[in-house]
Design an enzyme around this catalytic site. Structure first.
Site, mmCIF file in Angstrom:
data_model
loop_
_atom_site.group_PDB
_atom_site.id
_atom_site.type_symbol
_atom_site.label_atom_id
_atom_site.label_comp_id
_atom_site.label_asym_id
_atom_site.label_seq_id
_atom_site.Cartn_x
_atom_site.Cartn_y
_atom_site.Cartn_z
ATOM 1 N N CYS A 273 2.282 -7.648 -1.634
ATOM 2 C CA CYS A 273 3.254 -8.358 -2.453
ATOM 3 C C CYS A 273 2.571 -8.770 -3.650
ATOM 4 O O CYS A 273 3.198 -8.428 -4.948
ATOM 5 C CB CYS A 273 3.456 -9.747 -1.651
ATOM 6 S SG CYS A 273 4.214 -9.398 -0.027
HETATM 7 N N1 LIG Z 1 3.704 -7.750 4.486
HETATM 8 C C1 LIG Z 1 4.136 -9.005 3.947
HETATM 9 O O1 LIG Z 1 3.322 -9.705 4.117
HETATM 10 C C2 LIG Z 1 5.122 -9.227 3.357
HETATM 11 C C3 LIG Z 1 5.699 -10.627 3.170
HETATM 12 C C4 LIG Z 1 6.603 -11.066 2.241
HETATM 13 C C5 LIG Z 1 7.640 -9.968 1.951
HETATM 14 N N2 LIG Z 1 7.302 -8.819 2.179
HETATM 15 C C6 LIG Z 1 8.289 -7.767 1.897
HETATM 16 O O2 LIG Z 1 9.102 -7.255 3.030
HETATM 17 C C7 LIG Z 1 9.141 -5.835 2.858
HETATM 18 C C8 LIG Z 1 8.698 -4.996 3.941
HETATM 19 O O3 LIG Z 1 7.365 -4.958 3.806
HETATM 20 P P1 LIG Z 1 6.489 -4.815 5.118
HETATM 21 O O4 LIG Z 1 5.121 -5.404 4.849
HETATM 22 O O5 LIG Z 1 7.125 -5.293 6.283
HETATM 23 O O6 LIG Z 1 6.430 -3.439 5.211
HETATM 24 P P2 LIG Z 1 5.937 -2.284 6.173
HETATM 25 O O7 LIG Z 1 5.343 -1.086 5.407
HETATM 26 O O8 LIG Z 1 4.759 -2.692 6.918
HETATM 27 O O9 LIG Z 1 7.186 -1.803 7.067
HETATM 28 C C9 LIG Z 1 8.298 -1.333 6.416
HETATM 29 C C10 LIG Z 1 8.848 -0.353 7.721
HETATM 30 O O10 LIG Z 1 9.924 0.195 7.148
HETATM 31 C C11 LIG Z 1 10.032 1.301 7.614
HETATM 32 N N3 LIG Z 1 11.129 2.347 6.844
HETATM 33 C C12 LIG Z 1 10.785 2.716 5.526
HETATM 34 N N4 LIG Z 1 11.889 3.390 5.162
HETATM 35 C C13 LIG Z 1 12.862 3.078 6.223
HETATM 36 C C14 LIG Z 1 14.433 3.450 6.267
HETATM 37 N N5 LIG Z 1 14.716 4.267 5.403
HETATM 38 N N6 LIG Z 1 14.954 3.192 7.282
HETATM 39 C C15 LIG Z 1 14.185 2.511 8.369
HETATM 40 N N7 LIG Z 1 13.086 2.155 8.281
HETATM 41 C C16 LIG Z 1 12.401 2.377 7.056
HETATM 42 C C17 LIG Z 1 8.804 2.092 7.695
HETATM 43 O O11 LIG Z 1 8.639 3.068 8.477
HETATM 44 C C18 LIG Z 1 7.761 0.598 8.103
HETATM 45 O O12 LIG Z 1 7.877 0.466 9.659
HETATM 46 C C19 LIG Z 1 8.967 -5.580 1.383
HETATM 47 O O13 LIG Z 1 9.709 -5.695 0.492
HETATM 48 C C20 LIG Z 1 7.771 -6.455 1.082
HETATM 49 O O14 LIG Z 1 7.335 -6.689 -0.279
HETATM 50 C C21 LIG Z 1 6.350 -8.446 2.819
#
Ligand SMILES: NC(=O)c1ccc[n+]([C@@H]2O[C@H](COP(=O)([O-])OP(=O)(O)OC[C@H]3O[C@@H](n4cnc5c(N)ncnc54)[C@H](O)[C@@H]3O)[C@@H](O)[C@H]2O)c1
Length: 436
Positions: A273
């Site tokens: 992030c």
């Molecule tokens: N990790 C955090 O602490 C956090 C906190 C707040 C916001 N975010 C935001 O949330 C969003 C997700 O982050 P995250 O940390 O969960 O990411 P992550 O990489 O842990 O998980 C994303 C998941 O999406 C899947 N994916 C990718 N492309 C896909 C598709 N086309 N269809 C279906 N699944 C698909 C991946 O395989 C993965 O399992 C991002 O925008 C991030 O900025 C993350």
């Protein structure tokens, strides 16, 4: 009954079928929360390993115990790679990655790909909620047109929501249910759906007037952190030159009961992030003729940190008559923050790379990351080093990058020859410890 009334009724009765797309650090806890609240939940992901792990009741995120997953699976939580199952969902919540491209421009292809995969399965009566962090305008530019192209009328027969995720992995004080959630909709009817959807599982829901307001809210939160961390990292460099301990200064300043919020310096920004999100706004702001100088400056200061830490390490070794080249350096903690197993954008890994580039022999120890993970930019064929009196004595320098609670800091101090501490763990002055 209108499409909206029908959906609201299903949400109220917890019979609405919830599809969570993207089962990572954000999607998995959310899927568990909806499932634990009594909703039928299906997780969709393109990664078959995650789907398999869930079906077997296993966890792939350190902070989420397998027992919690197994219980949810026992209660009906399902996962699949087959997007045609989206047709059976009443709500689709998108939690896919939003990284940066090669030129630090937003890469929203994961959102577009998801919408393209969902398109054939969208129908009247459904709501689509985007949770991925992104620039203001994304939901209107990437979600709404796909729903229209599927023959739907957003706000009338289907609903478009944006609600930024605020997950904080490893936080013991707050969880998915207790972190207040900002929600928004394309139209007032969409916003009503958003409030009903999230109020069913989250204690406090904060509705805002538009999708773009909600998108910008998330960016402000993270930009605020990036800039304040940049400020305190700059203060650290000044304090270091002046022979002042920055952590003592912060602790003293934090006794002011108003108008001061403590931020702590470190080896650089990490995680999915804080190092990334600010540049989403920078990129979009250019379209409006605005140069986001604060963001750029904080980015510059923060991205210089790994180099600064390596320079301090080189100087500390030099003081002891050693060159960095050929020295054995153990990096403690390679996750991007304490008590998590996530190494994305971790400054510790960049530090390992810089050390190796300058000829050091690098090892790491991280009880949460048993093997060095596959990463896009960095490759180390390494496994975690077990910390024993013997192993610690074998290193010329221990570089503390991430302060996991699992480390025994007294033991490490006892047996290490030199510690470069980037986290302010060792407060007492000690000839073995160099603060960086
Ligand atoms: N990790 C955090 O602490 C956090 C906190 C707040 C916001 N975010 C935001 O949330 C969003 C997700 O982050 P995250 O940390 O969960 O990411 P992550 O990489 O842990 O998980 C994303 C998941 O999406 C899947 N994916 C990718 N492309 C896909 C598709 N086309 N269809 C279906 N699944 C698909 C991946 O395989 C993965 O399992 C991002 O925008 C991030 O900025 C993350």
């Amino acid at each position: 009954m209108s499409s909206q009334q029908a959906l609201l009724q299903k949400l109220k009765g917890k019979t609405a079928r919830i599809g969570i797309v993207g089962l990572g650090y954000v999607g998995l806890p959310l899927a568990l929360r909806f499932s634990e609240a009594g909703f039928p939940v299906l997780g969709l992901d393109i990664d078959p390993d995650k789907v398999k792990a869930l079906a077997a009741g296993k966890s792939y995120i350190a902070q989420i115990p397998a027992a919690r997953i197994a219980k949810a699976v026992g209660g009906g939580l399902r996962a699949s790679v087959d997007f045609s199952a989206a047709r059976d969902m009443d709500v689709l919540i998108i939690c896919v990655p939003t990284p940066l491209g090669k030129h630090r421009e937003p890469d929203v292809s994961f959102i577009s790909d998801t919408m393209a995969a969902l398109k054939p399965h969208l129908h009247a009566g459904q709501a689509v909620s985007l949770e991925s962090t992104t620039y203001p305008g994304t939901t209107e530019e990437l979600v709404v047109p796909v729903m229209q192209a599927a023959g739907l009328k957003p706000g009338v027969d289907c609903f478009v929501v944006y609600s930024p995720e605020r997950e904080d992995p490893g936080n013991q004080k707050f969880n998915t249910q207790t972190i207040p959630k900002v929600v928004s909709g394309l139209t007032p009817a969409c916003r009503e759906v958003a409030v009903a959807l999230y109020s069913a599982v989250i204690d406090k829901v904060v509705p805002v007037s538009s999708l773009r307001t909600a998108e910008m809210t998330k960016l402000l939160e993270n930009i605020h952190r990036a800039i304040n961390i940049g400020l305190v990292n700059e203060m650290k460099i000044v304090a270091d030159r002046m022979g002042i301990d920055i952590h003592e200064v912060i602790d003293a300043a934090a006794t002011k009961p108003f108008g001061f919020v403590p931020y702590y310096p470190g080896p650089g920004l990490g995680g999915h992030c804080i190092p990334i999100d600010p540049f989403y706004l920078t990129w979009k702001a250019l379209e409006y003729g605005v140069d986001t100088r604060f963001i750029r400056l904080a980015g510059e200061v923060n991205s210089r940190m790994p180099e600064w830490v390596v320079d301090k390490t080189t100087a500390a070794l030099n003081e002891r008559g050693k060159a960095l080249k050929g020295s054995r350096v153990l990096v403690l903690g390679i996750a991007y923050k304490k008590n998590v197993d996530d190494t994305r954008e971790s400054p510790a890994v960049e530090i390992m790379h810089l050390l190796e580039q300058r000829g050091a022999v690098v090892a790491y120890s991280d009880p949460l990351v048993p093997r060095f993970p596959k990463m896009r930019e960095y490759h180390f064929d390494l496994a975690t080093t077990l910390l024993t009196a013997e192993s610690l004595k074998g290193f010329d320098c221990v570089l503390l990058a991430t302060q996991h609670d699992a480390f025994d800091y007294t033991f490490i101090l006892q047996h290490a020859a030199l510690i470069v501490d980037t986290r302010g763990v060792y407060r007492e002055s000690n000839p073995k410890v160099v603060k960086a």
